[in-house]
Design a protein around this motif. Structure first.
Motif, PDB file in Angstrom:
ATOM      1  N   GLY A 279      28.372 -85.292  47.173  1.00 40.33           N
ATOM      2  CA  GLY A 279      27.156 -85.555  46.285  1.00 40.33           C
ATOM      3  C   GLY A 279      26.248 -84.539  46.276  1.00 40.33           C
ATOM      4  N   GLY A 280      24.984 -84.342  47.255  1.00 42.79           N
ATOM      5  CA  GLY A 280      23.758 -83.335  47.250  1.00 42.79           C
ATOM      6  C   GLY A 280      22.936 -84.260  46.457  1.00 42.79           C
ATOM      7  N   GLU A 281      21.320 -83.756  46.201  1.00 45.26           N
ATOM      8  CA  GLU A 281      20.463 -84.548  46.169  1.00 45.26           C
ATOM      9  C   GLU A 281      19.702 -84.646  46.567  1.00 45.26           C
ATOM     10  OE1 GLU A 281      19.387 -83.426  41.176  1.00 45.26           O
ATOM     11  OE2 GLU A 281      21.205 -84.561  41.519  1.00 45.26           O
ATOM     12  N   ASP A 282      20.512 -85.074  48.100  1.00 48.29           N
ATOM     13  CA  ASP A 282      19.985 -86.198  48.518  1.00 48.29           C
ATOM     14  C   ASP A 282      18.423 -85.479  49.910  1.00 48.29           C
ATOM     15  OD1 ASP A 282      21.309 -89.117  49.233  1.00 48.29           O
ATOM     16  OD2 ASP A 282      23.198 -87.058  50.048  1.00 48.29           O
ATOM     17  N   HIS A 283      18.627 -83.849  49.865  1.00 48.00           N
ATOM     18  CA  HIS A 283      16.686 -83.553  49.969  1.00 48.00           C
ATOM     19  C   HIS A 283      16.794 -83.922  51.745  1.00 48.00           C
ATOM     20  CE1 HIS A 283      16.473 -80.897  46.792  1.00 48.00           C
ATOM     21  NE2 HIS A 283      16.891 -82.156  46.165  1.00 48.00           N
ATOM     22  N   GLY A 284      17.925 -83.763  52.619  1.00 48.00           N
ATOM     23  CA  GLY A 284      17.985 -83.657  53.973  1.00 48.00           C
ATOM     24  C   GLY A 284      17.958 -83.014  54.594  1.00 48.00           C
ATOM     25  N   LEU A 285      17.900 -82.637  55.548  1.00 48.63           N
ATOM     26  CA  LEU A 285      17.227 -81.667  57.169  1.00 48.63           C
ATOM     27  C   LEU A 285      18.927 -81.336  57.435  1.00 48.63           C
ATOM     28  CD1 LEU A 285      13.879 -80.986  57.465  1.00 48.63           C
ATOM     29  CD2 LEU A 285      14.784 -80.215  55.331  1.00 48.63           C
ATOM     30  N   LEU A 286      19.820 -80.431  57.594  1.00 43.51           N
ATOM     31  CA  LEU A 286      20.708 -79.608  57.884  1.00 43.51           C
ATOM     32  C   LEU A 286      20.427 -79.249  59.305  1.00 43.51           C
ATOM     33  CD1 LEU A 286      23.330 -80.363  58.380  1.00 43.51           C
ATOM     34  CD2 LEU A 286      24.286 -78.924  57.868  1.00 43.51           C
ATOM     35  N   ALA A 287      20.320 -79.160  60.757  1.00 45.51           N
ATOM     36  CA  ALA A 287      19.460 -78.448  61.920  1.00 45.51           C
ATOM     37  C   ALA A 287      20.833 -78.474  62.683  1.00 45.51           C
ATOM     38  CB  ALA A 287      18.650 -78.651  62.088  1.00 45.51           C
TER      39      ALA A 287
END
Length: 347
Positions: A279-287
């Motif tokens: 989907g994209g554009e959630d702007h979460g942080l993947l770590a």
């Protein structure tokens, strides 16, 4: 005359009827000040404090057509999102946002109220998500297409930056922030906020805001978990990035930079797995975190880092760094790519 919010403009003032100085006089008072600014707007350049001796810097553009539709987004939405997307990139390095530089190019017939609304969105986003971060300068120009370019700066506060390249097999893959909602909002707009010819329709979009506020807010005014970036750095995150183009595509970037693969657990991705991944554009942080680390507040586990899968046997054998798997099965790295995903339309 109709403005970008889809309602009748209350003034006939346009950029063509005002000088650059007059436009700046209208928008500067609406912009947030930066606590780190030693010298703010007014000179050829700003001066920003860098107590750490280093600073993080990133830039991003939003262009009418590939990045937003004026029939759907209000000027305030555009300002908020322009700030949020850059603030999130700063946080993804483990830094605290300190200042923004904003350049806007707009058609001469654009109402001045549009730039005022963008300025309000920039201010409200900074005040809500990154208190103390403000606009320290920028530029204005004329263009056939409304374009907003933001450069953001951040303070590492003595910490090492968290790169994309540090993930190791056995690390836990975790996410802070939403997953799939922004994509669901965009999907809804393209399905139910267009006319019979497929053109974006402002009235239909306004109605959807009333009936589906959560997913449309996730699309128009994202709220990235900025505090989670420094928290992840303090907790010992081995790698991190902002999820802007989709979990699979951005996860693949992190895995490729680290020379590993990522295996997501389908049970952690929700009911709409493809939307969560692409989907994209959630702007979460993947770590990624060592397996013995307690995840910082706001992060939830999504999977594990694995060794890159082998491509074959014998002398030609190799490995596929950057592979994305779901429950051990390779998955396509679909997501947003401006060179492939834009259909050429504006609206």
């Amino acid at each position: 005359m109709t403005n970008a919010a889809g309602s009748k403009a209350t003034t006939t003032e346009t950029l063509a009827g005002l000088s650059e100085g007059e436009v700046l006089a209208r928008i500067f008072p609406r912009l947030p000040a930066a606590a780190a600014a030693l010298l703010g707007p007014g000179d050829d350049a700003a001066v920003i404090a860098a107590p750490d001796g280093r600073y993080v810097v990133t830039t991003d553009m939003m262009i009418h057509g590939p990045d937003f539709r004026l029939a759907w987004s209000t000027p305030h939405d555009l300002g908020w999102k322009a700030a949020a997307t850059n603030l999130s990139d700063v946080a993804a390095m483990g830094a605290r946002p300190t200042a923004l530089v904003v350049a806007i190019a707009a058609p001469p017939h654009t109402p001045i109220t549009v730039l005022e609304g963008i300025a309000d969105g920039l201010r409200n986003c900074c005040e809500a998500l990154a208190p103390g971060c403000g606009v320290v300068g920028g530029d204005l120009s004329a263009s056939d297409v409304l374009t907003i370019a933001v450069t953001a700066f951040g303070d590492l506060e003595g910490r090492a930056p968290v790169l994309r390249s540090g993930a190791r097999p056995g690390d836990v893959v975790a996410l802070a922030g939403g997953l799939g909602q922004a994509g669901a909002g965009l999907e809804l707009l393209f399905r139910r906020a267009v006319d019979a010819q497929g053109n974006p329709n402002a009235e239909l979009a306004a109605a959807l805001r009333e009936t589906h506020p959560d997913v449309l807010a996730a699309q128009f005014t994202p709220v990235p978990p900025l505090e989670a970036g420094p928290a992840a750095a303090r907790a010992g995150a081995t790698a991190m990035l902002d999820v802007s183009d989709g979990l699979a595509l951005d996860g693949g970037r992190l895995a490729r930079a680290s020379g590993v693969a990522i295996d997501f657990d389908s049970a952690a991705l929700g009911d709409r797995i493809e939307l969560a991944l692409g989907g994209g554009e959630d702007h979460g942080l993947l770590a990624t975190f060592p397996p013995d680390v307690t995840l910082p507040e706001g992060f939830r586990a999504l999977g594990v880092v694995t060794a890159a899968p082998a491509t074959g046997a014998g002398a030609g054998a190799g490995s596929v760094a950057g592979a994305i798997l779901v429950d051990g099965v390779p998955h396509t790295q679909n997501g947003w790519d401006p060179y492939r995903g834009w259909d050429g339309a504006a609206g």
